[in-house]
Design a protein around this motif. Sequence first.
Motif, PDB file in Angstrom:
ATOM      1  N   ARG A  32      46.760  33.835  32.398  1.00 34.97           N
ATOM      2  CA  ARG A  32      45.820  33.683  33.519  1.00 34.97           C
ATOM      3  C   ARG A  32      44.751  34.757  33.482  1.00 34.97           C
ATOM      4  O   ARG A  32      43.552  34.492  33.688  1.00 34.97           O
ATOM      5  CB  ARG A  32      46.584  33.740  34.844  1.00 34.97           C
ATOM      6  N   HIS A  33      45.181  36.008  33.219  1.00 35.65           N
ATOM      7  CA  HIS A  33      44.214  37.115  33.181  1.00 35.65           C
ATOM      8  C   HIS A  33      43.197  36.900  32.060  1.00 35.65           C
ATOM      9  O   HIS A  33      41.976  37.102  32.254  1.00 35.65           O
ATOM     10  CB  HIS A  33      44.958  38.437  32.995  1.00 35.65           C
ATOM     11  N   ASP A  34      43.671  36.497  30.873  1.00 33.64           N
ATOM     12  CA  ASP A  34      42.758  36.270  29.750  1.00 33.64           C
ATOM     13  C   ASP A  34      41.822  35.095  30.037  1.00 33.64           C
ATOM     14  O   ASP A  34      40.623  35.133  29.689  1.00 33.64           O
ATOM     15  CB  ASP A  34      43.547  36.005  28.471  1.00 33.64           C
ATOM     16  N   TRP A  35      42.337  34.048  30.688  1.00 35.52           N
ATOM     17  CA  TRP A  35      41.515  32.878  31.010  1.00 35.52           C
ATOM     18  C   TRP A  35      40.384  33.271  31.956  1.00 35.52           C
ATOM     19  O   TRP A  35      39.223  32.898  31.762  1.00 35.52           O
ATOM     20  CB  TRP A  35      42.396  31.804  31.643  1.00 35.52           C
ATOM     21  N   LEU A  36      40.705  34.040  32.977  1.00 36.37           N
ATOM     22  CA  LEU A  36      39.687  34.480  33.926  1.00 36.37           C
ATOM     23  C   LEU A  36      38.718  35.464  33.290  1.00 36.37           C
ATOM     24  O   LEU A  36      37.510  35.472  33.601  1.00 36.37           O
ATOM     25  CB  LEU A  36      40.360  35.120  35.146  1.00 36.37           C
ATOM     26  N   THR A  37      39.233  36.322  32.400  1.00 36.79           N
ATOM     27  CA  THR A  37      38.349  37.277  31.721  1.00 36.79           C
ATOM     28  C   THR A  37      37.316  36.559  30.867  1.00 36.79           C
ATOM     29  O   THR A  37      36.122  36.920  30.860  1.00 36.79           O
ATOM     30  CB  THR A  37      39.179  38.242  30.861  1.00 36.79           C
ATOM     31  N   ARG A  38      37.732  35.523  30.130  1.00 39.89           N
ATOM     32  CA  ARG A  38      36.784  34.749  29.320  1.00 39.89           C
ATOM     33  C   ARG A  38      35.750  34.063  30.212  1.00 39.89           C
ATOM     34  O   ARG A  38      34.560  33.993  29.870  1.00 39.89           O
ATOM     35  CB  ARG A  38      37.542  33.722  28.487  1.00 39.89           C
ATOM     36  N   LYS A  39      36.198  33.550  31.344  1.00 44.13           N
ATOM     37  CA  LYS A  39      35.266  32.889  32.260  1.00 44.13           C
ATOM     38  C   LYS A  39      34.253  33.879  32.813  1.00 44.13           C
ATOM     39  O   LYS A  39      33.046  33.569  32.953  1.00 44.13           O
ATOM     40  CB  LYS A  39      36.041  32.220  33.394  1.00 44.13           C
ATOM     41  N   ASP A  81      40.237  40.580  42.474  1.00 40.85           N
ATOM     42  CA  ASP A  81      39.492  41.523  41.635  1.00 40.85           C
ATOM     43  C   ASP A  81      40.384  41.804  40.426  1.00 40.85           C
ATOM     44  O   ASP A  81      41.319  42.616  40.511  1.00 40.85           O
ATOM     45  CB  ASP A  81      39.172  42.792  42.412  1.00 40.85           C
ATOM     46  N   ILE A  82      40.132  41.121  39.323  1.00 40.27           N
ATOM     47  CA  ILE A  82      41.105  41.136  38.218  1.00 40.27           C
ATOM     48  C   ILE A  82      41.240  42.510  37.573  1.00 40.27           C
ATOM     49  O   ILE A  82      42.245  42.809  36.926  1.00 40.27           O
ATOM     50  CB  ILE A  82      40.740  40.087  37.152  1.00 40.27           C
ATOM     51  N   GLU A  83      40.224  43.356  37.735  1.00 34.35           N
ATOM     52  CA  GLU A  83      40.315  44.697  37.147  1.00 34.35           C
ATOM     53  C   GLU A  83      41.203  45.616  37.975  1.00 34.35           C
ATOM     54  O   GLU A  83      41.752  46.583  37.452  1.00 34.35           O
ATOM     55  CB  GLU A  83      38.915  45.306  37.016  1.00 34.35           C
ATOM     56  N   ALA A  84      41.350  45.315  39.242  1.00 33.67           N
ATOM     57  CA  ALA A  84      42.116  46.201  40.133  1.00 33.67           C
ATOM     58  C   ALA A  84      43.552  45.763  40.319  1.00 33.67           C
ATOM     59  O   ALA A  84      44.321  46.432  41.014  1.00 33.67           O
ATOM     60  CB  ALA A  84      41.425  46.266  41.501  1.00 33.67           C
ATOM     61  N   MET A  85      43.969  44.648  39.714  1.00 34.01           N
ATOM     62  CA  MET A  85      45.318  44.126  39.918  1.00 34.01           C
ATOM     63  C   MET A  85      46.309  44.849  39.013  1.00 34.01           C
ATOM     64  O   MET A  85      46.041  45.076  37.818  1.00 34.01           O
ATOM     65  CB  MET A  85      45.350  42.617  39.640  1.00 34.01           C
ATOM     66  N   ASN A  86      47.463  45.205  39.578  1.00 33.34           N
ATOM     67  CA  ASN A  86      48.542  45.791  38.768  1.00 33.34           C
ATOM     68  C   ASN A  86      49.387  44.664  38.162  1.00 33.34           C
ATOM     69  O   ASN A  86      49.213  43.487  38.515  1.00 33.34           O
ATOM     70  CB  ASN A  86      49.398  46.742  39.604  1.00 33.34           C
ATOM     71  N   PRO A  87      50.321  44.980  37.239  1.00 34.64           N
ATOM     72  CA  PRO A  87      51.101  43.920  36.576  1.00 34.64           C
ATOM     73  C   PRO A  87      51.866  43.027  37.545  1.00 34.64           C
ATOM     74  O   PRO A  87      51.945  41.810  37.328  1.00 34.64           O
ATOM     75  CB  PRO A  87      52.048  44.697  35.662  1.00 34.64           C
ATOM     76  N   PHE A  88      52.443  43.592  38.587  1.00 34.10           N
ATOM     77  CA  PHE A  88      53.208  42.771  39.535  1.00 34.10           C
ATOM     78  C   PHE A  88      52.290  41.825  40.303  1.00 34.10           C
ATOM     79  O   PHE A  88      52.659  40.681  40.583  1.00 34.10           O
ATOM     80  CB  PHE A  88      53.986  43.667  40.497  1.00 34.10           C
TER      81      PHE A  88
END
Length: 494
Positions: A68-75, A136-143
Amino acid sequence: MVIEPDETNKAVSSAAPESDEMQPARSLERPRDRAPAFGLSLKLLILTLLFVMLSEILIFVPSISKFRHDWLTRKLELTEVAARIYTKSPSHLMNQELAEDLLKRLKINTLALRTDTQRRMLAMMEAPGEIERDDDIEAMNPFQKISAAFDTLIWGEGRYIRIVGQTADDQGMIELVFKETDLRRDMVAYSINILLLSLVISIMTASLVYLSLRALLVRPILHLLDNMATFSSDPEDGGAVIRPSERRDEIGMTERRLAEMETILAQNLQRQRRLAELGMAVSKINHDLRNIIASAQLFSDRLALLEDPTVQRVVPKLMSALDRAVDYSRSVMSYGKAQEAPPDKRLLKLHQLGQEVHDFLGLPESARIEFLNQVPQDFEIYADPGQLFRVLFNLCRNAADVMQLGAEMSVISRIELRAREENGKVVIEISDTGPGVPAAARKNLFRPFQGSARKGGTGLGLAISAEIIKAHGGSIRLLDRAPGAHFEIRLPKN
């Protein structure tokens, strides 16, 4: 001592086997165990499948969040390119139709650029509905990433989401709003692929583990079980003993130990069968021998009535020899009987029991053997009176017999009986001033037919005494003390 024929018959009937007790061991045919349907192999297969699937689940949780993180990062990266087009292109080249086409291709509803001072709407294809999630995908922790991934899988169908990310040149934040439907569809497809791959890996791994464990563990165990069934059908057959393999692991160790155990068991059973056959023969011989001895005693009693000096000198020796033969025969028959009954413990005075032993010894005055009962008058012990009497009588009679054989005028012959309490135990000592126990007899002192300390003895008295003391929960031993023989008996106080 005269043995009546009816007493002899009773002794023989009690010692001789009435059923198959002394018959050779018979082989028992037992059906061989069949491998159960839900056996060890199937259990190992199922457990391996479960464990591999569990491992895949543990791998899937972080991997789906990363997807999910990689998908949003590409977008966000593609959206940033569009944002640069909006901000760098001349206004007459970027019309509304081109902006909508760009947003449609990116599958987003709105595109905005945030700075420290303002928020600039770059393009909007259509007004989005209610925004139900803001990340905010940059501020999210692993959990938080894991929680967001499962939230999308469960609730993401048709839902609007706002994503914020840092631009590549760190000049601001890219903000975009879009439906999570495509993201959820890609995540579901990824999850299905992971599931199928996990199933393939689980089946392959479980099959390899199953085949390996069956070859290394299950088959050897089945071989051991088959050998046990074969050996139990005829345990006296030395050929049924398992032949250990050359394996150096635990299975090989088990095979070697089983082979040793089966070899010893087969030898013991063969020895017991021979002893059983010998016991039957001895009981028959003993029956006839006791009748002969009884007749000889009758004749010796008649000879004792004659006044001939030679007869009077020989008859005591003859009667003594006959008495020893009777004792030997009685000991053999007594040992051949069933196991001793469990002790019927009662509280008794040991001093009085010692006096009874002295009375039954019947020591002649000519023997000059002194019996000293040093047990205190009020000393009490918790034991079976009949069985403890037999133990004390056997030990004292052995001492008296040994001292009578080598009695001399100047030699002090004495038997002493003592008792005390020590560390919660009752300690009984029987000592004599005789020549002591020969070194050759010490090794097998309490073993039948091997531990006799006097010439012509059977050793059964000490063997029976040891069994009685053991049944009382105590111990008996010969003390390494000189002169004479010193036996120590330890019994529980209660």
